[in-house]
Structures are given as structure tokens and as C-alpha cells.
Scaffold this active site. Structure first.
Site, mmCIF file in Angstrom:
data_model
loop_
_atom_site.group_PDB
_atom_site.id
_atom_site.type_symbol
_atom_site.label_atom_id
_atom_site.label_comp_id
_atom_site.label_asym_id
_atom_site.label_seq_id
_atom_site.Cartn_x
_atom_site.Cartn_y
_atom_site.Cartn_z
ATOM 1 N N CYS A 86 0.820 -1.232 0.000
ATOM 2 C CA CYS A 86 0.000 0.000 0.000
ATOM 3 C C CYS A 86 0.850 1.277 0.000
ATOM 4 O O CYS A 86 0.568 2.228 -0.740
ATOM 5 C CB CYS A 86 -0.940 -0.008 1.197
ATOM 6 S SG CYS A 86 -0.237 -0.733 2.683
ATOM 7 N N HIS A 145 -3.124 6.294 4.455
ATOM 8 C CA HIS A 145 -1.697 6.426 4.768
ATOM 9 C C HIS A 145 -1.225 7.805 4.271
ATOM 10 O O HIS A 145 -1.559 8.213 3.160
ATOM 11 C CB HIS A 145 -0.863 5.374 4.022
ATOM 12 C CG HIS A 145 -1.020 3.970 4.513
ATOM 13 N ND1 HIS A 145 -1.746 3.611 5.624
ATOM 14 C CD2 HIS A 145 -0.496 2.811 4.004
ATOM 15 C CE1 HIS A 145 -1.669 2.301 5.799
ATOM 16 N NE2 HIS A 145 -0.929 1.785 4.829
HETATM 17 P P1 NAP Z 1 -7.841 -9.312 7.596
HETATM 18 O O1 NAP Z 1 -8.856 -8.263 7.773
HETATM 19 O O2 NAP Z 1 -7.204 -9.896 8.781
HETATM 20 O O3 NAP Z 1 -8.469 -10.500 6.699
HETATM 21 C C1 NAP Z 1 -7.789 -11.674 6.402
HETATM 22 C C2 NAP Z 1 -8.590 -12.492 5.401
HETATM 23 O O4 NAP Z 1 -7.832 -13.634 5.017
HETATM 24 C C3 NAP Z 1 -9.904 -13.021 5.966
HETATM 25 O O5 NAP Z 1 -10.860 -13.075 4.934
HETATM 26 C C4 NAP Z 1 -9.506 -14.416 6.411
HETATM 27 O O6 NAP Z 1 -10.596 -15.315 6.499
HETATM 28 C C5 NAP Z 1 -8.580 -14.807 5.286
HETATM 29 N N1 NAP Z 1 -7.707 -15.906 5.659
HETATM 30 C C6 NAP Z 1 -6.752 -15.906 6.619
HETATM 31 N N2 NAP Z 1 -6.151 -17.116 6.684
HETATM 32 C C7 NAP Z 1 -6.752 -17.889 5.750
HETATM 33 C C8 NAP Z 1 -6.593 -19.232 5.339
HETATM 34 N N3 NAP Z 1 -5.687 -20.042 5.912
HETATM 35 N N4 NAP Z 1 -7.383 -19.707 4.355
HETATM 36 C C9 NAP Z 1 -8.311 -18.906 3.789
HETATM 37 N N5 NAP Z 1 -8.498 -17.625 4.130
HETATM 38 C C10 NAP Z 1 -7.732 -17.116 5.099
HETATM 39 O O7 NAP Z 1 -6.636 -8.795 6.713
HETATM 40 P P2 NAP Z 1 -6.623 -7.779 5.468
HETATM 41 O O8 NAP Z 1 -6.214 -6.449 5.927
HETATM 42 O O9 NAP Z 1 -7.874 -7.920 4.676
HETATM 43 O O10 NAP Z 1 -5.361 -8.312 4.668
HETATM 44 C C11 NAP Z 1 -5.365 -9.521 3.989
HETATM 45 C C12 NAP Z 1 -4.185 -9.616 3.048
HETATM 46 O O11 NAP Z 1 -4.091 -8.498 2.209
HETATM 47 C C13 NAP Z 1 -2.801 -9.762 3.660
HETATM 48 O O12 NAP Z 1 -2.112 -10.707 2.841
HETATM 49 C C14 NAP Z 1 -2.113 -8.459 3.496
HETATM 50 O O13 NAP Z 1 -0.744 -8.601 3.295
HETATM 51 C C15 NAP Z 1 -2.780 -7.974 2.245
HETATM 52 N N6 NAP Z 1 -2.834 -6.542 2.278
HETATM 53 C C16 NAP Z 1 -2.165 -5.894 1.325
HETATM 54 C C17 NAP Z 1 -2.152 -4.552 1.317
HETATM 55 C C18 NAP Z 1 -1.324 -3.885 0.306
HETATM 56 O O14 NAP Z 1 -0.444 -3.241 0.713
HETATM 57 N N7 NAP Z 1 -1.584 -4.014 -0.964
HETATM 58 C C19 NAP Z 1 -2.827 -3.817 2.270
HETATM 59 C C20 NAP Z 1 -3.517 -4.497 3.253
HETATM 60 C C21 NAP Z 1 -3.497 -5.877 3.235
HETATM 61 P P3 NAP Z 1 -11.351 -15.586 7.910
HETATM 62 O O15 NAP Z 1 -12.234 -14.387 8.151
HETATM 63 O O16 NAP Z 1 -12.121 -16.842 7.638
HETATM 64 O O17 NAP Z 1 -10.272 -15.752 8.940
HETATM 65 N N1 12T Z 2 2.413 -5.362 7.529
HETATM 66 O O1 12T Z 2 0.892 -6.120 2.003
HETATM 67 O O2 12T Z 2 0.615 -3.824 8.654
HETATM 68 O O3 12T Z 2 2.924 -6.414 2.668
HETATM 69 O O4 12T Z 2 0.022 -2.128 7.420
HETATM 70 C C1 12T Z 2 0.523 -4.371 4.034
HETATM 71 C C2 12T Z 2 0.212 -3.685 5.197
HETATM 72 C C3 12T Z 2 2.077 -5.710 5.218
HETATM 73 C C4 12T Z 2 1.774 -6.023 2.838
HETATM 74 C C5 12T Z 2 0.470 -3.280 7.561
HETATM 75 C C6 12T Z 2 1.775 -5.022 6.391
HETATM 76 C C7 12T Z 2 1.440 -5.357 4.075
HETATM 77 C C8 12T Z 2 0.835 -4.016 6.351
#
Ligand code: NAP
Ligand code: 12T
Length: 341
Positions: A133, A246
Site C-alpha cells: 500500500c 496512509h
Molecule cells: P484481515 O482483515 O485480517 O483479513 C484476512 C482475510 O484472510 C480473511 O478473509 C480471512 O478469512 C482470510 N484468511 C486468513 N487465513 C486464511 C486461510 N488459511 N485460508 C483462507 N483464508 C484465510 O486482513 P486484510 O487487511 O484484509 O489483509 C489480507 C491480506 O491483504 C494480507 O495478505 C495483506 O498482506 C494484504 N494486504 C495488502 C495490502 C497492500 O499493501 N496491498 C494492504 C492491506 C493488506 P477468515 O475471516 O475466515 O479468517
Molecule cells: N504489515 O501487504 O501492517 O505487505 O500495514 C501491508 C500492510 C504488510 C503487505 C500493515 C503489512 C502489508 C501491512
């Protein structure tokens, strides 16, 4: 958008990013033929509303992607690492939001405003990576500057919202804030210290060189997306008690002579950017204005007087869950449909 319709899987549909993926797919009228919502076993049984209909959440499994065209992944790095190859094997192109594939030389790392041309390289592994992000919003602002003045060095400090960490961190800031103003005991589960009314110079894990992984991601990803290893980048990433959006202080040094006035004009014409820069009227980018929309806001554009004619400072803000994650991924998917699948 053409008449083409696709079968879409959303892996991590119950999370903070997954939620926004669904909202943005609906908002942008993404050409969906069928939609499959995937999460962990514990979410099976939940129903999620999308465009008026209820969809069941299914467990993410190796064979979840049979018959699917595009999978939008935001279910954690380990999950992407393991499951994305199964999707690709079944001919389903993955747009991955995690850190799992970003630096893989066979996986394009794409911000459409900068390197949309790289999307074509998805054929090598069937995976396209969405950058971090903090990197996404920074390169949206840096790219027009790099093209015209060739960037020599970037010094960035970030002020990152808790939503970047996911749903649990949003709850933690809310709970701690409530506890603070009611003089109750502070609970702490997600971050190593209290985040309410505090700043933590610590995002993701510390590495041996003293930098955090988030800082290293910003350095490496910026070079890969802009296709130029010669750009020097150094970062300090800080968590602040903000829910969405951010903010970044970005100092840029260029090879060619540059001025703040030129940069303002350049960024006014840049795609994905909105210049908010009228100090006389207290107008500058703020997280509360960036949240809920898709543009990267840039302001406080001024000459760096310590490097005469070769440096500028600016303040760059975007919605980390939209442009920093869901929107960028969906823009990539739209281009995939239009030009490739
Ligand atoms: P979050 O709110 O904690 O949600 C996590 C999601 O992943 C939930 O839907 C969860 O399902 C699912 N999940 C976790 N473990 C799993 C498994 N073993 N099998 C299937 N589903 C699973 O987190 P988030 O903020 O949405 O972030 C999720 C991902 O996006 C992370 O990989 C993070 O690195 C990425 N992300 C990227 C950016 C970016 O910079 N582009 C920004 C934010 C996040 P349940 O509800 O069933 O647990
Ligand atoms: N630790 O997608 O905590 O690599 O704000 C994104 C957001 C990792 C990532 C955070 C993190 C990622 C965060």
C-alpha cells in the site's frame, strides 16, 4: 468495458481488503458472470451480500479455482504462497495483494498508472502482484517526476493507518481509544505497544539491518515498478492512530533541474493524482479526505532548499484499502479482461 464477463473468486472475502474488493467490484460495475467468496474454514456458513444477493462463504481449497477466470487474493502471505499456484494451474489468473510474489522476477508487480505494460508478463506464472500500500501511492506521485527529471534519490517517512494490518487492528484502535477516554484498562493484542494516542516506528518485522520489512518493501518495490535499479530509496515507516489513509512525507532529489512550480503543473495533469495544495487556505492532503475515494492526493509541494534546483518535498496521501489494495487490484483485473483474457 466490453461485453466480456468473467468468473471471479475473492480469496479473503471476509477481511478488511476483501470487504473493500466486493464494494469496489460493485461500485465499478465489474463484468462478473459468477462470483465465489473464499475464506478460512471458520467463516464457512457466513453469507455476504453483493449487489442485493446473498453469497455463501466457502472454504479456500486447492480445487476452489476450477472454472474461475480471475482470483483476487487478500488472505495473507502464507495463504497466497500456497494457493495461488493451484489457481494458476487451473487457468485462473491471480491478482495477489500479499507480499508472497512481489519480488519474484517471473511475476509482474503492477501499478496501472506506472507500468500497465508489465501486465502482459502474467503468462509466465499466472500471477500478478499488487504492491504494498505505501509503495503504490508513492510511485503514483513519483512516476511523472521520474519520467521528466530522472529521480536520483527518495527519502520517505510514512504515517500509516491501522486498517493496513486488518480487521483486528481496526478493532484494537477503537477499543483502546474507548478505554482511554473512560479511564479503563488498556488491552493490547495486535501491536507490541498501545497504538491509541501514540506512534510506533515499527511496521511488519524487524530485519537484521535494523530496518523493518515494510521499509525494505518500499525500497525494492519502487525500483521494480519504476523499472530502474539506480533510484536510491530509504524509508522510515510509522504506524499512527488513524483508521483509514496512509500519509507520506516524500523528499525527492533529481538528476535534472526541477522546481516545485513545475512539479505542481506536472502532477495536476498526472493520472490517478489530485493536487491539493493551497496553503493560504489551509488546503493540503489529509487522511480524512483521502479515505473513501480512489485518487492519490499530493500537496505541500515545495522546493527542497538544501539541494538547490534539484529537490522537492511533498506530502502524499491515499486510502490504503482502496488505491493501496482493492482498487489497484481491480484496475489490474479490468486491464487483464480488456486486453488479455
Ligand atoms: P484481515 O482483515 O485480517 O483479513 C484476512 C482475510 O484472510 C480473511 O478473509 C480471512 O478469512 C482470510 N484468511 C486468513 N487465513 C486464511 C486461510 N488459511 N485460508 C483462507 N483464508 C484465510 O486482513 P486484510 O487487511 O484484509 O489483509 C489480507 C491480506 O491483504 C494480507 O495478505 C495483506 O498482506 C494484504 N494486504 C495488502 C495490502 C497492500 O499493501 N496491498 C494492504 C492491506 C493488506 P477468515 O475471516 O475466515 O479468517
Ligand atoms: N504489515 O501487504 O501492517 O505487505 O500495514 C501491508 C500492510 C504488510 C503487505 C500493515 C503489512 C502489508 C501491512
Amino acid at each position: 468495458m466490453s461485453e466480456k464477463r468473467v468468473n471471479v473468486a475473492v480469496a479473503g472475502a471476509t477481511g478488511a481488503v476483501g470487504n473493500q474488493m466486493l464494494a469496489s467490484l460493485a461500485e465499478r460495475n465489474f463484468p462478473i458472470r459468477s462470483l465465489k467468496l473464499l475464506a478460512s474454514k471458520k467463516s464457512v456458513g457466513r453469507m455476504i451480500r453483493f449487489q442485493g444477493d446473498l453469497f455463501p462463504v466457502e472454504e479456500l481449497k486447492e480445487d476452489s479455482f476450477k472454472g474461475m477466470d480471475i482470483a483476487l487474493f487478500s488472505a495473507g502471505t502464507g495463504t497466497s504462497e500456497y494457493f495461488a499456484p493451484f489457481a494458476a494451474k487451473d487457468g485462473c489468473v491471480v491478482v495477489d495483494n500479499s507480499n508472497a510474489w512481489r519480488m519474484d522476477p517471473d511475476v509482474p508487480l503492477v501499478v496501472p498508472e506506472v507500468n500497465a505494460y508489465a501486465i502482459k508478463d502474467y503468462t509466465s506464472k499466472g500471477i500478478i502482484a499488487n504492491p504494498n500500500c505505501s509503495t503504490i501511492q508513492m510511485v503514483v506521485a513519483l512516476w511523472p517526476i521520474h519520467q521528466k527529471y530522472k529521480i536520483k534519490r527518495v527519502v520517505v517517512s510514512t504515517y500509516q493507518a491501522v486498517s493496513g494490518t486488518g480487521k483486528k487492528a481496526i478493532d484494537e484502535l477503537l477499543d483502546q481509544t474507548r478505554a482511554m477516554i473512560n479511564f479503563l484498562k488498556i488491552e493490547r493484542n495486535v501491536y507490541p505497544h498501545r497504538i491509541a494516542f501514540n506512534c510506533l516506528p515499527h511496521i511488519d518485522k524487524f530485519q537484521e539491518n535494523g530496518y523493518t520489512k515494510e521499509e525494505i518493501k518500499m525500497v525494492r518495490e519502487t525500483k521494480k515498478i519504476m523499472g530502474d535499479d539506480s533510484i536510491a530509496v530509504t524509508a522510515t515507516t510509522v504506524r499512527v492512530p488513524v483508521f483509514y489513509g496512509h500519509s507520506e512525507s516524500v523528499n525527492v532529489e533529481t538528476h535534472e533541474p526541477i522546481s516545485a512550480e513545475d512539479v505542481k503543473a506536472l502532477l495536476k495533469a498526472a493520472s490517478g493524482v489530485k493536487v491539493v495544495d493551497d496553503p493560504a487556505n489551509n488546503a493540503y492532503p489529509m487522511a480524512i479526505d483521502a479515505a473513501g475515494q480512489d485518487l492519490t492526493l499530493v500537496g505541500r509541494i515545495r522546493d527542497d532548499e538544501s539541494i538547490p534546483n534539484h529537490g522537492v518535498n511533498m506530502w502524499v496521501v491515499a486510502d490504503n484499502i482502496r488505491k493501496g489494495a482493492a482498487t489497484n487490484a481491480i484496475q489490474i483485473a479490468e486491464m487483464l479482461i480488456k486486453d488479455y483474457i
